[in-house]
Scaffold this active site. Structure first.
Site, PDB file in Angstrom:
ATOM      1  N   TYR A   1       0.856  -1.183   0.000  1.00  0.00           N
ATOM      2  CA  TYR A   1       0.000   0.000   0.000  1.00  0.00           C
ATOM      3  C   TYR A   1       0.887   1.226   0.000  1.00  0.00           C
ATOM      4  O   TYR A   1       1.799   1.331   0.820  1.00  0.00           O
ATOM      5  CB  TYR A   1      -0.896  -0.019   1.240  1.00  0.00           C
TER       6      TYR A   1
ATOM      7  N   ASP B   1       9.374   2.754  -0.572  1.00  0.00           N
ATOM      8  CA  ASP B   1       8.328   3.437   0.194  1.00  0.00           C
ATOM      9  C   ASP B   1       8.605   3.149   1.672  1.00  0.00           C
ATOM     10  O   ASP B   1       8.265   2.090   2.191  1.00  0.00           O
ATOM     11  CB  ASP B   1       6.946   2.920  -0.225  1.00  0.00           C
TER      12      ASP B   1
ATOM     13  N   LYS C   1       4.506   9.358   8.542  1.00  0.00           N
ATOM     14  CA  LYS C   1       4.414   8.853   9.914  1.00  0.00           C
ATOM     15  C   LYS C   1       5.467   9.443  10.865  1.00  0.00           C
ATOM     16  O   LYS C   1       5.354  10.595  11.262  1.00  0.00           O
ATOM     17  CB  LYS C   1       4.440   7.317   9.888  1.00  0.00           C
TER      18      LYS C   1
HETATM   19  P1  KE4 Z   1      -0.802   8.258   4.386  1.00  0.00           P
HETATM   20  O1  KE4 Z   1      -1.325   8.946   3.131  1.00  0.00           O
HETATM   21  O2  KE4 Z   1      -1.887   7.443   5.081  1.00  0.00           O
HETATM   22  O3  KE4 Z   1      -0.078   9.204   5.330  1.00  0.00           O
HETATM   23  O4  KE4 Z   1       0.331   7.231   3.915  1.00  0.00           O
HETATM   24  C1  KE4 Z   1       0.022   6.256   2.955  1.00  0.00           C
HETATM   25  C2  KE4 Z   1       0.997   5.102   3.103  1.00  0.00           C
HETATM   26  C3  KE4 Z   1       2.030   4.978   2.199  1.00  0.00           C
HETATM   27  N1  KE4 Z   1       2.934   3.979   2.296  1.00  0.00           N
HETATM   28  C4  KE4 Z   1       2.847   3.057   3.285  1.00  0.00           C
HETATM   29  C5  KE4 Z   1       3.867   1.959   3.354  1.00  0.00           C
HETATM   30  C6  KE4 Z   1       1.804   3.132   4.242  1.00  0.00           C
HETATM   31  O5  KE4 Z   1       1.727   2.184   5.217  1.00  0.00           O
HETATM   32  C7  KE4 Z   1       0.866   4.176   4.160  1.00  0.00           C
HETATM   33  C8  KE4 Z   1      -0.297   4.303   5.132  1.00  0.00           C
HETATM   34  N2  KE4 Z   1      -0.415   3.273   6.109  1.00  0.00           N
HETATM   35  C9  KE4 Z   1      -1.739   2.993   6.602  1.00  0.00           C
HETATM   36  C10 KE4 Z   1      -1.635   1.861   7.629  1.00  0.00           C
HETATM   37  N3  KE4 Z   1      -1.302   0.644   7.039  1.00  0.00           N
HETATM   38  C11 KE4 Z   1      -2.403   4.202   7.150  1.00  0.00           C
HETATM   39  C12 KE4 Z   1      -3.613   3.937   7.992  1.00  0.00           C
HETATM   40  C13 KE4 Z   1      -4.854   4.448   7.329  1.00  0.00           C
HETATM   41  O6  KE4 Z   1      -5.015   4.273   6.099  1.00  0.00           O
HETATM   42  O7  KE4 Z   1      -5.684   5.001   8.080  1.00  0.00           O
END
Ligand code: KE4
Length: 428
Positions: free
Chosen positions: A144, A239, A267
């Protein structure tokens, strides 16, 4: 545990917010029941709206690596807020955190701040396409990279949890440029490259996957990707939104010794405020506007308040890098404790762990990719999740997530967690 007020708040929230949440995974759809509403948090603990204290293994999905309301971060934000929160003009603090991040992470000369991991990954792919003048990208099933159209092709995390890996609204035109590979399968990547000769701009990967549960790369996988990218003029994007500043000061590049061309962050880098970033060597980053032709922008990018939180966080981690070893030791202790009690109770399981990331899978097979992650027993996971919640332990409300260990956890907290697993395991 009583969750009456959370349930009442959830009813109100659903009247004005789709699904009652601002991010789908929070809605507990994968585990059932109503989500917990948090009143406040401190250190390793969440305090919910019903007065329950929960030991937190999510930590806002990674940012709170030093614990909630960590004083140096809070103080930095409070002081900065008194002087204004955002100007849409350059400020010195942006240079300070950029210099620190560049000093901590290998192979990056310059960094651009944005407001989320999604923005960081979306921008990194656009930069790779602009730099290489090629259109296609390779991503991995179950990984993701945020909710940008190009990535919602069998994404991990909330998208998989939600059971709709290919989201409506993503056009065929977009999807055709995203090629899907199997994680930890180098041959599969090579086949895809050979069937799309000279068309692939980049490979984007979670170098340690955290959105199918925690899945480390098998021996030689990342090194193999590096060689394929070198041989075919493809940029390798790590990533590190989850792993950056978590698995080591320099992230996975440092921990596993494999070089990326572009690295994305989120994060931890924001210390709990909305910050994402992408970084690379100067030759690539200078393609970005206003220097170069690849456009990318953001009203609140680099805003002083978020930069203050991020700078305080990175400074703590840079000045006390023994934290990474301490986190890894606590995670290993938790792993051993949970494995012992699940074995004693004859619960079929496998545990994946690297650094301060860990996940429990109710499957007898090794979990090395999306397919094997999806074979876990989700009914058992649901019982496990709610059982742990009843014991005052908050783990990810989905089998397709990793747990994030915080330095604020004590060994007593870990023992309490292991004891809770032992109690819950009786009923699995
Ligand atoms: P954000 O747009 O949510 O800040 O980041 C996206 C993203 C990109 N790359 C990786 C490896 C990530 O894990 C994420 C976002 N992680 C999720 C949890 N697995 C965020 C939680 C959510 O979607 O509320």
């Amino acid at each position: 545990m009583i969750y009456k007020r959370s349930s009442a708040l959830f009813v109100e929230a659903q009247k004005v917010i789709p699904g009652g949440v601002n991010s789908p995974v929070r809605a507990f759809k994968a585990v059932g029941g109503d989500p917990i509403f948090v009143k406040e948090a401190k250190g390793a603990y969440l305090y919910d709206e019903d007065g329950n204290r929960l030991i937190d293994y999510i930590n806002s999905w990674g940012p709170m690596i030093l614990g909630h309301a960590h004083p140096p971060v809070v103080n930095a934000v409070v002081e900065k807020a008194k002087k204004g929160t955002s100007f849409g003009m350059p400020t010195e603090i942006e240079t300070k955190i950029a210099e620190l991040a560049v000093s901590m992470v290998p192979n990056i000369d310059k960094i651009r701040f944005v407001n989320s991991g999604t923005e960081a990954c979306m921008s990194a792919v656009r930069l790779a396409r602009g730099f290489t003048k090629k259109d296609k990208i390779i991503k991995f099933a179950g990984c993701y990279h945020g909710h940008s159209d190009s990535f919602l092709i069998q994404a991990g995390s909330g998208a998989v949890t939600f059971g709709s890996p290919n989201s409506p609204g993503v056009t065929e035109g977009t999807a055709k440029d995203t090629l899907l590979a199997r994680y930890n399968d180098l041959e599969n990547v090579e086949e895809i490259i050979n069937s799309n000769k000279n068309e692939i701009a980049c490979i984007i990967i979670e170098p340690v996957a955290g959105n199918m549960g925690c899945i480390p790369p098998v021996e030689g996988f990342l090194e193999g990707l590096r060689s394929l990218c070198d041989a075919h003029n493809i940029l390798l994007i790590f990533d590190e939104v989850m792993t950056g500043f978590r698995l080591a000061k320099g992230g996975v590049q440092e921990l596993l010794g494999v070089d990326a061309d572009i690295v994305t962050f989120g994060k931890v880098i924001g210390g709990g405020l909305p910050v994402g970033a992408f970084a690379a060597r100067e030759e690539i980053m200078n393609h970005l506007a206003p220097l170069g032709p690849v456009y990318q922008a953001g009203t609140l990018s680099g805003n002083p308040l978020a930069m203050a939180a991020g700078l305080a966080m990175l400074t703590e981690l840079n000045d006390h890098s023994e934290i990474f070893d301490s986190l890894a030791k606590k995670t290993a202790y938790l792993h051993e404790g949970i494995a012992k009690v699940l074995e004693e109770k004859n619960v079929v399981h496998t545990i994946n762990r690297i650094g301060s990331m860990i996940s429990v899978h109710f499957s007898e097979k090794s979990v090395i990719d999306f397919e094997s992650a999806a074979e876990g027993n989700n009914d058992t996971f649901k019982k496990f999740f709610h059982g742990m919640l009843d014991q005052g332990i908050y783990i990810a409300p989905s089998a397709f997530e990793t747990w994030f260990i915080t330095e604020a956890l004590t060994y007593e907290d870990l023992d309490e967690t292991i004891k809770a697993v032992s109690i819950v395991a009786e009923k699995l």
